[in-house]
Design a protein around this motif. Structure first.
Motif, PDB file in Angstrom:
ATOM      1  N   ARG A 166     -77.121 -27.316  50.440  1.00  0.00           N
ATOM      2  CA  ARG A 166     -77.287 -26.710  51.763  1.00  0.00           C
ATOM      3  C   ARG A 166     -76.859 -25.242  51.729  1.00  0.00           C
ATOM      4  O   ARG A 166     -77.497 -24.380  52.346  1.00  0.00           O
ATOM      5  CB  ARG A 166     -76.462 -27.484  52.787  1.00  0.00           C
ATOM      6  N   ILE A 167     -75.789 -24.954  50.998  1.00  0.00           N
ATOM      7  CA  ILE A 167     -75.328 -23.568  50.849  1.00  0.00           C
ATOM      8  C   ILE A 167     -76.351 -22.746  50.070  1.00  0.00           C
ATOM      9  O   ILE A 167     -76.655 -21.597  50.423  1.00  0.00           O
ATOM     10  CB  ILE A 167     -73.956 -23.550  50.144  1.00  0.00           C
ATOM     11  N   VAL A 168     -76.912 -23.326  49.021  1.00  0.00           N
ATOM     12  CA  VAL A 168     -77.859 -22.612  48.167  1.00  0.00           C
ATOM     13  C   VAL A 168     -79.124 -22.224  48.926  1.00  0.00           C
ATOM     14  O   VAL A 168     -79.670 -21.117  48.740  1.00  0.00           O
ATOM     15  CB  VAL A 168     -78.210 -23.487  46.935  1.00  0.00           C
ATOM     16  N   ARG A 169     -79.596 -23.091  49.785  1.00  0.00           N
ATOM     17  CA  ARG A 169     -80.882 -22.811  50.434  1.00  0.00           C
ATOM     18  C   ARG A 169     -80.751 -22.078  51.766  1.00  0.00           C
ATOM     19  O   ARG A 169     -81.759 -21.678  52.352  1.00  0.00           O
ATOM     20  CB  ARG A 169     -81.665 -24.106  50.633  1.00  0.00           C
ATOM     21  N   GLN A 177     -70.426 -24.727  56.829  1.00  0.00           N
ATOM     22  CA  GLN A 177     -71.077 -25.277  55.646  1.00  0.00           C
ATOM     23  C   GLN A 177     -70.115 -25.324  54.463  1.00  0.00           C
ATOM     24  O   GLN A 177     -70.077 -26.293  53.705  1.00  0.00           O
ATOM     25  CB  GLN A 177     -72.310 -24.437  55.300  1.00  0.00           C
ATOM     26  N   VAL A 178     -69.316 -24.272  54.303  1.00  0.00           N
ATOM     27  CA  VAL A 178     -68.311 -24.251  53.239  1.00  0.00           C
ATOM     28  C   VAL A 178     -67.231 -25.290  53.511  1.00  0.00           C
ATOM     29  O   VAL A 178     -66.714 -25.926  52.589  1.00  0.00           O
ATOM     30  CB  VAL A 178     -67.692 -22.847  53.110  1.00  0.00           C
ATOM     31  N   GLY A 179     -66.908 -25.473  54.786  1.00  0.00           N
ATOM     32  CA  GLY A 179     -65.922 -26.486  55.150  1.00  0.00           C
ATOM     33  C   GLY A 179     -66.352 -27.885  54.740  1.00  0.00           C
ATOM     34  O   GLY A 179     -65.529 -28.683  54.260  1.00  0.00           O
ATOM     35  N   TRP A 180     -67.631 -28.187  54.913  1.00  0.00           N
ATOM     36  CA  TRP A 180     -68.137 -29.503  54.489  1.00  0.00           C
ATOM     37  C   TRP A 180     -68.033 -29.669  52.974  1.00  0.00           C
ATOM     38  O   TRP A 180     -67.717 -30.754  52.485  1.00  0.00           O
ATOM     39  CB  TRP A 180     -69.583 -29.682  54.934  1.00  0.00           C
ATOM     40  N   PRO A 202     -68.297 -24.160  43.264  1.00  0.00           N
ATOM     41  CA  PRO A 202     -68.421 -23.084  44.259  1.00  0.00           C
ATOM     42  C   PRO A 202     -68.229 -21.675  43.701  1.00  0.00           C
ATOM     43  O   PRO A 202     -68.637 -20.698  44.343  1.00  0.00           O
ATOM     44  CB  PRO A 202     -67.306 -23.414  45.271  1.00  0.00           C
ATOM     45  N   LEU A 203     -67.607 -21.545  42.518  1.00  0.00           N
ATOM     46  CA  LEU A 203     -67.416 -20.214  41.927  1.00  0.00           C
ATOM     47  C   LEU A 203     -68.728 -19.448  41.805  1.00  0.00           C
ATOM     48  O   LEU A 203     -68.751 -18.215  41.848  1.00  0.00           O
ATOM     49  CB  LEU A 203     -66.780 -20.341  40.539  1.00  0.00           C
ATOM     50  N   LEU A 211     -64.851 -18.236  49.075  1.00  0.00           N
ATOM     51  CA  LEU A 211     -64.407 -18.888  47.857  1.00  0.00           C
ATOM     52  C   LEU A 211     -62.885 -18.965  47.787  1.00  0.00           C
ATOM     53  O   LEU A 211     -62.319 -19.983  47.385  1.00  0.00           O
ATOM     54  CB  LEU A 211     -64.957 -18.142  46.638  1.00  0.00           C
ATOM     55  N   PHE A 212     -62.225 -17.897  48.181  1.00  0.00           N
ATOM     56  CA  PHE A 212     -60.772 -17.825  48.013  1.00  0.00           C
ATOM     57  C   PHE A 212     -59.982 -18.106  49.287  1.00  0.00           C
ATOM     58  O   PHE A 212     -58.755 -18.182  49.234  1.00  0.00           O
ATOM     59  CB  PHE A 212     -60.390 -16.454  47.459  1.00  0.00           C
ATOM     60  N   LEU A 213     -60.657 -18.265  50.410  1.00  0.00           N
ATOM     61  CA  LEU A 213     -59.947 -18.541  51.655  1.00  0.00           C
ATOM     62  C   LEU A 213     -60.439 -19.816  52.327  1.00  0.00           C
ATOM     63  O   LEU A 213     -59.696 -20.788  52.458  1.00  0.00           O
ATOM     64  CB  LEU A 213     -60.083 -17.350  52.616  1.00  0.00           C
ATOM     65  N   VAL A 214     -61.700 -19.831  52.724  1.00  0.00           N
ATOM     66  CA  VAL A 214     -62.216 -20.966  53.491  1.00  0.00           C
ATOM     67  C   VAL A 214     -62.254 -22.239  52.651  1.00  0.00           C
ATOM     68  O   VAL A 214     -61.783 -23.299  53.082  1.00  0.00           O
ATOM     69  CB  VAL A 214     -63.621 -20.647  54.047  1.00  0.00           C
TER      70      VAL A 214
END
Length: 543
Positions: A166-169, A177-180, A202-203, A211-214
């Protein structure tokens, strides 16, 4: 609509395979099943009682919770004490129901994974390649059919990849989305700590802030949400993993060091060498990524964010090998092995950018057919092996030893041994209840030091003396699968160890005293009459 129906085929086949292999390998108390199936049986009961699980090695908390929920649903409206009694009296039935509920959930996760790849790529082939991941290593169905973390890892990997796709597209990335994705990672880590390797994915697909917070905040929050029922046992979990991470041997044994330098490189090579399809997938992915980078620099290929996801999958796969090589056991590779199918799916998409459509489709058709043939053959072989193990374990009739003391040593295919061992992982909570109705002529001899308790001889919650038990019966039989170690322990506890007969039962050995393997009488005086009491062999749980 037709595509969605096609995406049901492989999940349905895998679910059916789990049911078939599960039926072939039961009962769960057989020696090749009971660790850790019966640990989860009793730790699920702890949660039913409102107590924290105490078997924290995985930590496996979502599995403990799932089992407790199934117990409750099986006994709606019944008081807690009645549920505990029912589970202890019918453990096999309850474990079967747990797996019957778990298998369809695994199948549904594969359906969702396929749909995520179909939505992202617009093609059916990569979606089915991703769904085929559990078939590409027989470690996955073999361990996934049990009420333990491996089945849940299939769900967790699917969840992570669905969130990653989902993040990629997406064109406009959101914190939700990052939270999921972080929640999915937290779930997987709470199932089995080796899942942390997938945190490398995720890197390659997130910006720095997320990447470093959420993501870290969401992952930590997700872990504690799914781990929260076990928080009162946090000290057990941390104590265990500090020991594991600071010692070079298996399960926190060996010298104080991260790894053993002399063995570590060989273990890495051995793990890659034992998983051929997985290793080929990693090598092909590395070649594809190198080619993608080169073509991108020349401006000969359009950017594709799936390449970043593939890089993350490879990083997670390699890191898993490096972590597991410290204690090289194949089933610890399950999260990485499940990435093989999705890696092949992305390889399909990237290779389509540089090869002619006809040649591309023909090559992948051949590869797909080869994978189907290999998977079908391996699935049948695994099913037949489990059926053979069960037949061997069940073929020997222990009923011929009714008058004898039955002493189970590590590890034995008997229900009392499985329950005793499971209860030791629950700090002996259910031994008093089990002592009320379980056979009085069964005893357990732990001849190994275990993770949560010491070696020794016992019957439920009571330490016993081997020689006194042997002297109290006209005959004695010892059953277990560590025949090389028992004579040493028995010689110390009994003064001598000269069985009348030795019976081989699959991977287990039965030693008889005062009786023969066929249940017939022994003419000479058995060892039972010559034993003198000894204080050796007592057991006590570790503090």
């Amino acid at each position: 609509m037709k595509r969605n129906l096609i995406l049901l085929i492989l999940p349905a086949l895998f679910t059916a395979l789990l049911f078939a292999m599960g039926a072939a390998s039961q009962p769960f108390w057989q020696v090749f099943n009971l660790d850790p199936d019966y640990y989860y049986l009793t730790n699920g009961l702890l949660l039913v009682e409102g107590l924290a699980p105490t078997d924290m090695g995985h930590p496996g908390t979502p599995v403990h919770v799932f089992i407790a929920v199934v117990y409750r649903l099986m006994h709606l409206g019944e008081p807690t004490g009645a549920i505990v009694d029912a589970v202890l009296r019918e453990p096999e039935h309850h474990l079967r129901v747990v797996t019957w509920v778990m298998y369809p959930l695994i199948g549904l996760s594969l359906v969702a994974l396929g749909r995520a790849f179909l939505t992202t790529t617009g093609r059916l082939a990569p979606a089915m390649l991703a769904q085929g991941a559990p078939f590409l290593s027989m470690i996955i169905p073999k361990f996934g059919l049990h009420p333990k973390p491996e089945g849940f890892l299939i769900i967790a990997v699917a969840w992570v990849l669905i969130a990653a796709l989902r993040i990629v597209r997406t064109e406009t990335l959101t914190d939700r989305q990052v939270g999921w994705l972080g929640l999915a990672l937290g779930f997987g880590i709470a199932c089995k700590i080796q899942f942390v390797a997938l945190g490398l994915i995720p890197l390659f697909i997130l910006d720095r802030r997320r990447l470093f917070l959420v993501l870290p905040l969401a992952t930590v929050a997700g872990f504690f949400v799914f781990f929260s029922p076990a928080l009162p046992s946090l000290d057990i979990f941390l104590g265990w993993w500090v020991k594991v991470l600071t010692h070079s041997g298996a399960y926190g044994q060996g010298e104080v060091a991260v790894v053993q330098p002399g063995r570590y490189p060989k273990a890495i090579i051995g793990l890659f060498g034992s998983k051929i399809i997985f290793t080929i997938g990693v090598v092909l992915s590395l070649f594809a990524l190198a080619g993608y980078v080169r073509l991108r620099r020349r401006g000969l290929i359009a950017a594709d964010r799936l390449a970043g996801l593939l890089a993350g999958l490879v990083a997670a796969e390699v890191f898993t090998i490096l972590a597991v090589a410290k204690q090289p056991a194949a089933h610890y590779l399950v999260p990485a092995l499940l990435l093989t199918g999705p890696s092949l799916a992305i390889l399909f998409v990237l290779s389509a950018k540089v090869f002619a459509p006809h040649s591309h489709l023909r090559a992948w058709s051949v590869l797909g057919l080869a994978l189907v043939v290999l998977s079908a053959q391996a699935s049948w072989k695994q099913y037949a092996e489990l059926a053979r193990w069960t037949h061997e374990a069940q073929a020997f009739d222990m009923g011929r030893f009714k008058a004898c003391a039955k002493i189970d040593f590590d590890s034995a295919s008997t229900l009392p041994y499985a329950l005793q061992r499971g209860d030791m992982n629950s700090q002996g909570r259910y031994s008093p209840k089990l002592a009320e109705f379980m056979p009085k002529d069964h005893y357990t001899w732990f001849i190994n030091e275990h993770s949560w308790w010491h070696a020794g001889f016992m019957q439920w919650n009571k330490p016993m003396v081997v020689a006194e038990v042997v002297a109290a019966y006209p005959c004695t039989v010892f059953r277990g699968n560590q025949a090389n170690n028992l004579p040493i322990w028995a010689g110390k506890a009994l003064g001598t160890f000269k069985p009348d007969e030795v019976c081989e039962v699959g991977e287990e050995t039965i030693y008889t005293f005062g009786i023969r393997c066929d249940g017939g009488a022994v003419n000479s005086v058995g060892v039972n009459q010559s034993m003198s009491p000894s204080s050796a062999g007592r057991v006590s749980p570790k503090p």
